[in-house]
Every structure is written in structure tokens, then in C-alpha cells.
Design a protein around this motif. Structure first.
Motif, PDB file in Angstrom:
ATOM      1  N   ALA A 348       0.841  -1.202   0.000  1.00 15.79           N
ATOM      2  CA  ALA A 348       0.000   0.000   0.000  1.00 15.79           C
ATOM      3  C   ALA A 348       0.873   1.247   0.000  1.00 15.79           C
ATOM      4  CB  ALA A 348      -0.928  -0.014   1.211  1.00 15.79           C
ATOM      5  N   ALA A 349       1.933   1.213   0.807  1.00 11.09           N
ATOM      6  CA  ALA A 349       2.854   2.354   0.850  1.00 11.09           C
ATOM      7  C   ALA A 349       3.553   2.542  -0.486  1.00 11.09           C
ATOM      8  CB  ALA A 349       3.883   2.136   1.961  1.00 11.09           C
ATOM      9  N   MET A 350       3.896   1.437  -1.168  1.00 12.53           N
ATOM     10  CA  MET A 350       4.554   1.522  -2.474  1.00 12.53           C
ATOM     11  C   MET A 350       3.642   2.169  -3.514  1.00 12.53           C
ATOM     12  SD  MET A 350       4.867  -0.024  -5.733  1.00 12.53           S
ATOM     13  CE  MET A 350       4.246  -1.702  -5.627  1.00 12.53           C
ATOM     14  N   ILE A 351       2.375   1.780  -3.496  1.00 11.02           N
ATOM     15  CA  ILE A 351       1.427   2.296  -4.490  1.00 11.02           C
ATOM     16  C   ILE A 351       1.179   3.790  -4.288  1.00 11.02           C
ATOM     17  CG2 ILE A 351      -0.971   2.177  -5.281  1.00 11.02           C
ATOM     18  CD1 ILE A 351      -0.821  -0.858  -4.578  1.00 11.02           C
ATOM     19  N   TYR A 352       0.999   4.210  -3.048  1.00 10.92           N
ATOM     20  CA  TYR A 352       0.681   5.608  -2.772  1.00 10.92           C
ATOM     21  C   TYR A 352       1.918   6.492  -2.605  1.00 10.92           C
ATOM     22  CZ  TYR A 352      -4.256   4.508  -2.144  1.00 10.92           C
ATOM     23  OH  TYR A 352      -5.558   4.118  -2.347  1.00 10.92           O
ATOM     24  N   MET A 408     -10.018 -14.297  -9.235  1.00 11.55           N
ATOM     25  CA  MET A 408     -10.800 -13.207  -8.656  1.00 11.55           C
ATOM     26  C   MET A 408     -10.091 -11.875  -8.850  1.00 11.55           C
ATOM     27  SD  MET A 408     -12.114 -15.047  -5.145  1.00 11.55           S
ATOM     28  CE  MET A 408     -12.835 -13.525  -4.546  1.00 11.55           C
ATOM     29  N   ALA A 409      -8.778 -11.885  -8.641  1.00 17.74           N
ATOM     30  CA  ALA A 409      -8.000 -10.660  -8.851  1.00 17.74           C
ATOM     31  C   ALA A 409      -8.045 -10.250 -10.321  1.00 17.74           C
ATOM     32  CB  ALA A 409      -6.554 -10.863  -8.404  1.00 17.74           C
ATOM     33  N   GLY A 410      -7.898 -11.233 -11.202  1.00 18.75           N
ATOM     34  CA  GLY A 410      -7.932 -10.936 -12.632  1.00 18.75           C
ATOM     35  C   GLY A 410      -9.256 -10.350 -13.072  1.00 18.75           C
ATOM     36  N   LEU A 411     -10.356 -10.930 -12.571  1.00 20.44           N
ATOM     37  CA  LEU A 411     -11.677 -10.403 -12.905  1.00 20.44           C
ATOM     38  C   LEU A 411     -11.850  -8.981 -12.381  1.00 20.44           C
ATOM     39  CD1 LEU A 411     -13.906 -13.542 -12.173  1.00 20.44           C
ATOM     40  CD2 LEU A 411     -13.350 -12.577 -14.416  1.00 20.44           C
ATOM     41  N   GLY A 412     -11.371  -8.769 -11.153  1.00 18.83           N
ATOM     42  CA  GLY A 412     -11.476  -7.435 -10.567  1.00 18.83           C
ATOM     43  C   GLY A 412     -10.652  -6.408 -11.321  1.00 18.83           C
ATOM     44  N   ILE A 413      -9.423  -6.785 -11.669  1.00 20.37           N
ATOM     45  CA  ILE A 413      -8.545  -5.875 -12.412  1.00 20.37           C
ATOM     46  C   ILE A 413      -9.138  -5.571 -13.789  1.00 20.37           C
ATOM     47  CG2 ILE A 413      -6.276  -5.664 -13.510  1.00 20.37           C
ATOM     48  CD1 ILE A 413      -5.197  -7.423 -11.190  1.00 20.37           C
ATOM     49  N   THR A 414      -9.629  -6.629 -14.457  1.00 20.22           N
ATOM     50  CA  THR A 414     -10.244  -6.432 -15.772  1.00 20.22           C
ATOM     51  C   THR A 414     -11.428  -5.476 -15.686  1.00 20.22           C
ATOM     52  OG1 THR A 414      -9.595  -8.665 -16.451  1.00 20.22           O
ATOM     53  CG2 THR A 414     -11.300  -7.587 -17.746  1.00 20.22           C
ATOM     54  N   GLY A 415     -12.246  -5.658 -14.645  1.00 18.74           N
ATOM     55  CA  GLY A 415     -13.400  -4.783 -14.454  1.00 18.74           C
ATOM     56  C   GLY A 415     -13.009  -3.340 -14.223  1.00 18.74           C
ATOM     57  N   GLY A 420     -12.638   2.141 -17.059  1.00 13.46           N
ATOM     58  CA  GLY A 420     -11.922   3.411 -17.072  1.00 13.46           C
ATOM     59  C   GLY A 420     -11.107   3.683 -15.831  1.00 13.46           C
ATOM     60  N   GLY A 421     -11.029   2.721 -14.916  1.00 10.60           N
ATOM     61  CA  GLY A 421     -10.243   2.901 -13.694  1.00 10.60           C
ATOM     62  C   GLY A 421      -8.752   2.795 -13.958  1.00 10.60           C
ATOM     63  N   GLN A 422      -7.969   3.039 -12.912  1.00 10.01           N
ATOM     64  CA  GLN A 422      -6.520   3.037 -13.034  1.00 10.01           C
ATOM     65  C   GLN A 422      -5.911   1.837 -12.311  1.00 10.01           C
ATOM     66  OE1 GLN A 422      -4.959   5.353 -14.983  1.00 10.01           O
ATOM     67  NE2 GLN A 422      -7.054   6.042 -15.457  1.00 10.01           N
ATOM     68  N   TRP A 423      -4.675   1.525 -12.698  1.00 12.31           N
ATOM     69  CA  TRP A 423      -3.977   0.390 -12.101  1.00 12.31           C
ATOM     70  C   TRP A 423      -3.755   0.551 -10.602  1.00 12.31           C
ATOM     71  CZ3 TRP A 423      -2.631  -4.433 -12.032  1.00 12.31           C
ATOM     72  CH2 TRP A 423      -2.602  -5.186 -13.200  1.00 12.31           C
ATOM     73  N   TYR A 424      -3.559   1.776 -10.132  1.00 14.28           N
ATOM     74  CA  TYR A 424      -3.259   1.934  -8.704  1.00 14.28           C
ATOM     75  C   TYR A 424      -4.461   1.533  -7.846  1.00 14.28           C
ATOM     76  CZ  TYR A 424      -5.874   6.364  -8.294  1.00 14.28           C
ATOM     77  OH  TYR A 424      -6.847   7.313  -8.269  1.00 14.28           O
ATOM     78  N   SER A 425      -5.684   1.803  -8.315  1.00 19.98           N
ATOM     79  CA  SER A 425      -6.888   1.388  -7.585  1.00 19.98           C
ATOM     80  C   SER A 425      -7.013  -0.135  -7.591  1.00 19.98           C
ATOM     81  CB  SER A 425      -8.140   2.001  -8.210  1.00 19.98           C
ATOM     82  OG  SER A 425      -8.124   3.405  -8.104  1.00 19.98           O
ATOM     83  N   TRP A 429      -7.041  -2.613  -4.086  1.00 22.37           N
ATOM     84  CA  TRP A 429      -8.191  -3.412  -3.678  1.00 22.37           C
ATOM     85  C   TRP A 429      -8.042  -4.889  -3.970  1.00 22.37           C
ATOM     86  CZ3 TRP A 429     -10.948  -1.380  -0.178  1.00 22.37           C
ATOM     87  CH2 TRP A 429     -11.129   0.009  -0.128  1.00 22.37           C
ATOM     88  N   PHE A 430      -7.235  -5.243  -4.953  1.00 22.59           N
ATOM     89  CA  PHE A 430      -7.066  -6.654  -5.285  1.00 22.59           C
ATOM     90  C   PHE A 430      -5.659  -7.167  -4.989  1.00 22.59           C
ATOM     91  CE2 PHE A 430     -10.526  -5.060  -7.918  1.00 22.59           C
ATOM     92  CZ  PHE A 430     -11.523  -5.954  -7.570  1.00 22.59           C
ATOM     93  N   GLY A 431      -4.818  -6.319  -4.400  1.00 24.00           N
ATOM     94  CA  GLY A 431      -3.462  -6.711  -4.040  1.00 24.00           C
ATOM     95  C   GLY A 431      -3.135  -6.459  -2.587  1.00 24.00           C
ATOM     96  N   ALA A 432      -3.023  -5.196  -2.204  1.00 24.15           N
ATOM     97  CA  ALA A 432      -2.579  -4.851  -0.857  1.00 24.15           C
ATOM     98  C   ALA A 432      -3.589  -5.261   0.215  1.00 24.15           C
ATOM     99  CB  ALA A 432      -2.301  -3.342  -0.775  1.00 24.15           C
ATOM    100  N   VAL A 433      -4.870  -4.977  -0.016  1.00 24.97           N
ATOM    101  CA  VAL A 433      -5.896  -5.306   0.986  1.00 24.97           C
ATOM    102  C   VAL A 433      -6.039  -6.814   1.201  1.00 24.97           C
ATOM    103  CG1 VAL A 433      -8.364  -5.177   1.526  1.00 24.97           C
ATOM    104  CG2 VAL A 433      -7.170  -3.139   0.705  1.00 24.97           C
ATOM    105  N   PRO A 434      -6.167  -7.631   0.137  1.00 28.33           N
ATOM    106  CA  PRO A 434      -6.239  -9.082   0.359  1.00 28.33           C
ATOM    107  C   PRO A 434      -4.993  -9.653   1.029  1.00 28.33           C
ATOM    108  CG  PRO A 434      -6.998  -8.543  -1.838  1.00 28.33           C
ATOM    109  CD  PRO A 434      -6.390  -7.299  -1.280  1.00 28.33           C
ATOM    110  N   CYS A 435      -3.835  -9.080   0.739  1.00 31.08           N
ATOM    111  CA  CYS A 435      -2.599  -9.551   1.376  1.00 31.08           C
ATOM    112  C   CYS A 435      -2.692  -9.392   2.890  1.00 31.08           C
ATOM    113  CB  CYS A 435      -1.400  -8.770   0.818  1.00 31.08           C
ATOM    114  SG  CYS A 435       0.202  -9.350   1.415  1.00 31.08           S
ATOM    115  N   PHE A 436      -3.139  -8.232   3.345  1.00 35.33           N
ATOM    116  CA  PHE A 436      -3.272  -7.983   4.782  1.00 35.33           C
ATOM    117  C   PHE A 436      -4.330  -8.906   5.395  1.00 35.33           C
ATOM    118  CE2 PHE A 436      -4.997  -5.843   8.504  1.00 35.33           C
ATOM    119  CZ  PHE A 436      -3.846  -5.465   9.180  1.00 35.33           C
TER     120      PHE A 436
END
Length: 454
Positions: A348-352, A408-415, A420-425, A429-436
Motif C-alpha cells: 500500500a505504501a509503495m502504491i501511494y 478473482m483478482a484478474g476479474l477485478g482488475i479487468t473490471g 476506465g479505472g486506473q492500475w493503482y486502484s 483493492w485486489f493486491g494490498a488489501v487481500p494480502c493484509f
């Protein structure tokens, strides 16, 4: 003197119970198995990471946009989950040695075929890369096999440090990722992405050939012998053999997929499955699609992103050794839980955080240290959580949740990307949060004392 280390440890009176004993395992056999398992995992990971690393290059070659690439990765992960699930019952039936040979050979063939099927369209590529899930499944076979032969050993140094020694094997993940990133940076301009996949198949074929010298684990030999006696109607001898080797005969008789959802195995199956599903969402984002995240979020060039992967995976290698060492001391469950929660915070710190190269490399490296490193404790912990009769099956059920998490991550990222969303979002939501969250879920697993021997 008994003819097997496991006999000396568990059942010195086994010879009086039946005129049969498992094949003798020497210290040299255990060391050879450890090295084969390490290199088998290295080159399985090499192929696995190579696909994710080269996906942007393949996308450019075939004019696939980011959403299409994410869709391909999603279907590949789903196919890999099916393969990973199916391999467990096979290994519990045919043996750990056969499982290693089969998975490594299959991974090598799929690496070779990837170079030639991508041009046939998305369907052919997805099919081949789904079967390449054998390489991922090899991780679970490794853990099952090494858990058993380490428990069979009477070497006091190995007994005391088996978690740390297994971490050396599991460190094949960052080593394989390093090879994939480093050789891609060197070979891609020379032989193209197709040549990179052909090159990756060669060492895997060599390892599969060398694996033929492996000996089967004593526990599986006992398991197979009991099953053979039961099948031939010699229940008395089967029960005597089970008693001699400390095997729960009733539990053995109920072996199969259903046994993973009964009794004490149920808690391990459910908790570990949820934890792995969540964590593999993070694996898909930050390991498999790591180049896409770094390039898109921080606008780093693809060539620089490869070198970032090299540097960060060097730190990740240290993470495997650290978590394997720590698991022998405070317990593998606690080690995994702590590591994954720290990993989520680091990503999360890396992304932001700012986009300067030093900050990106540092935080991404710390994230991989705590994301990948705990697997050196987790895979051993998984095998310790199931009895021999369903060790590979239970492990495969849990292991198959990984690719499902990636789906699940792939579907979420594709969506996110198609809307029109960005990679950081998507990465949050599909990387840092599930990891924690995966670390929190691990705390619900049953604690296994580092001193216990299954």
C-alpha cells in the motif's frame, strides 16, 4: 539395526507385525531429494513468472490491450486451479516421487509449447498455460514429499531445523523469478519472447530426468502397503502394520477428497483455503503482474521494471530464509500471519508513495519479502496439518485456492480497467488489501508446535 530411518523413529517393532518394511532412506537420499526439489521448483517458477513477465511484450506483438492481457491471465489462472486440484488425489494414489517427475515434465512441455501456440490465438495459449499449472502444483508435491522424508530422518540437525532447510527449497521462488527477469532482460533482445520460452524448457527437462533417482517417502510406502493389504482382504495384517507405524487405521480407510472436510482436517482445509485464496490475489497483482503494476502506476520503463524485479527478488530470497528460520521458533502459523499483514502495508505504501526509483524499489522489495517469504513456512505448515493418507489431497485442495484467488483478482482488475479505472486502484483493492486480510485469516488456523513431528 532397522532398515529405514522412519522405522527407527516411529516403529521399531514393525518387523514383528509384518514381514515388510519400507525402503531404507540414507542421509544422502534426503540431501539428493532436497536438491532435486529445489531445482524442480526453481524452473517451475521460472516458467510461471516468465509468462507474467512477457505478457506485456506478447500483448504488444499480438495487439492485445491491457484489459485483454488481464483476461488471458484470468482464464489461465482458472485452468491452473483445476490442474492443481486434480494433481493431489493422483499423488496420494501414485506416490510423491511420480508426482514430482510428472509435474516437472509437464511444466517443461508447456513452456516449450507456449512459444508455438500463442500465434494460434488466445484459446490455444490459454489451454497450454492452464496445463502449465502443473508447475504450480509441483510446489505442493514438493512440500508433501519433503515433509515426509524430513520427518522420517533421525538426523538431529535436520529434525531441529527442518523448517529452515525447507525454506531453502522454497526460496526457489525468488531464484526462479530472478532467473526469469534477468535472463529475459538479456535474452529478449537476442532471441525474442518465443526463444525465451524454448530456453526455459531445457533445464526443466534435465531436472525431470534426474528426479528418476528419487526414492519414495517411507510414509507413503507404508500408506500404499496398508491399502494393498486392505484391497486383498488381509485386514488383520493391514491393521497390524498400521499399529506398528502409528497410523490411524480408521482414518486411513476413509482417505479421499471427502476426508479433507471431516474431523480435524476440516478446520485446516477451510482456514488455509480462504487464506491462500486471498493471498494469491496479491500474488497475481504483485508477482505475476508485477511489471504491469510498476510500469502503469509509477511510469517506469519496461526494461527498468525487469531490473526492479531482479533487485526486489534478491530481497525476497532473504525473506524465505528469514520466515523459515522464524517458523522453527515461534510457529509457522504465527510467522505466516505476521508476514502477510506486513506485506499488505508495504505494498500500500509503495502504491501511494512517490515514483522515484529508490522508493519504488525499496517498498516493492519489502513487500515481496513479506508476501513471498512466508510461503517457506506455509507450505510446510500445510503438510503438517494433514495426515499421510490425505496429505497431498488436502494440500492440493488448499493449493488450488491460489489460482482461484488469482482469477478473482484478474476479474477485478479487468473490471476496473475496462470501466476506465486506473492500475493503482486495482492494485490496492485486489493486491494490498487481500494480502493484509490473508494474514488475519491465518490466525484462525490450528497452531502446530515447531517441535511436533507428524
Amino acid at each position: 539395526m532397522p532398515t529405514a530411518a522412519y522405522v527407527a523413529k516411529q516403529a521399531p517393532d514393525a518387523a514383528s507385525a509384518a514381514d515388510w518394511q519400507p525402503q531404507h532412506l540414507t542421509s544422502a537420499d534426503v540431501k539428493y531429494a532436497t536438491w532435486i526439489a529445489f531445482f524442480a521448483w526453481v524452473f517451475a517458477v521460472y516458467d510461471f513468472i516468465l509468462f507474467g513477465t512477457l505478457l506485456p511484450v506478447m500483448g504488444e506483438h499480438f495487439s492485445w490491450n491491457q484489459a485483454t492481457q488481464a483476461e488471458i491471465a484470468t482464464w489461465v489462472a482458472l485452468g491452473g486451479a483445476v490442474v492443481a486440484f486434480a494433481i493431489g488425489p493422483v499423488v496420494d494414489r501414485l506416490g510423491r516421487r511420480a508426482g514430482i517427475i510428472f509435474t516437472v515434465t509437464g511444466s517443461a512441455l508447456c513452456s516449450l509449447l507456449t512459444a508455438f501456440t500463442a500465434g494460434m490465438g488466445k484459446g490455444g495459449l490459454i489451454g497450454v498455460r492452464s496445463v502449465a499449472g502443473l508447475g504450480y502444483a509441483e510446489e505442493g508435491v514438493n512440500a508433501t514429499y519433503l515433509t515426509e522424508i524430513y520427518a522420517a530422518s533421525t538426523d538431529p540437525k535436520l529434525v531441529k531445523r527442518r523448517g529452515f532447510i525447507y525454506s531453502l527449497v522454497q526460496s526457489g521462488w525468488p531464484v526462479g523469478a530472478l532467473i526469469a527477469a534477468g535472463l529475459t532482460a538479456v535474452l529478449l533482445p537476442q532471441i525474442g519472447w518465443q526463444g525465451c520460452f524454448v530456453f526455459a524448457a531445457i533445464p526443466a527437462f534435465v531436472v525431470a530426468f534426474l528426479a528418476r533417482r528419487l526414492k519414495e517417502s517411507p510414509q507413503f510406502q507404508v500408506h500404499l502397503r496398508i491399502a494393498q493389504l486392505r484391497k486383498s482382504g488381509q485386514d488383520g495384517q493391514a491393521q497390524a502394520l498400521a499399529r506398528a507405524y502409528g497410523v490411524d487405521y480408521q482414518e486411513h480407510a476413509k482417505a479421499g477428497i471427502g476426508a479433507a472436510f471431516r474431523g480435524t482436517a476440516l478446520r485446516a482445509t477451510l482456514v488455509l483455503s480462504v487464506a491462500l485464496l486471498l493471498n494469491w490475489s496479491a500474488i497475481q497483482v504483485f508477482s505475476v503482474l508485477g511489471t504491469s503494476v510498476i510500469v502503469s502506476v509509477h511510469h517506469v520503463s519496461f526494461q527498468n521494471s525487469l531490473w526492479i524485479l531482479v533487485l526486489s527478488n534478491l530481497v525476497g530470497f532473504c525473506g524465505y530464509l528469514f520466515h523459515g528460520w522464524l517458523g522453527d521458533r515461534i510457529g509457522r502459523r504465527n510467522t505466516v500471519a505476521m508476514g502477510w499483514m506486513c506485506g499488505g502495508l508495504a505494498f500500500a505504501a509503495m502504491i501511494y508513495g512517490p515514483s522515484d526509483l529508490v522508493t519504488v524499489v525499496t517498498l516493492y522489495s519489502v513487500g515481496l519479502f513479506f508476501l513471498n517469504g512466508p510461503y517457506s513456512a506455509l507450505l510446510f505448515f500445510m503438510s503438517e496439518s494433514f495426515p499421510t493418507s490425505i496429505r497431498a489431497t488436502g494440500g492440493a485442495i488448499v493449493h488450488a485456492m491460489g489460482p482461484i484467488g488469482a482469477v478473482m483478482a484478474g476479474l477485478g482488475i479487468t473490471g476496473v480497467l475496462t470501466s476506465g479505472g486506473q492500475w493503482y486502484s486495482a492494485a490496492i483493492w485486489f493486491g494490498a488489501v487481500p494480502c493484509f486480510l490473508s494474514g488475519l485469516v491465518m490466525l484462525a488456523a490450528r497452531h502446530v508446535s515447531p517441535d511436533s513431528v507428524k
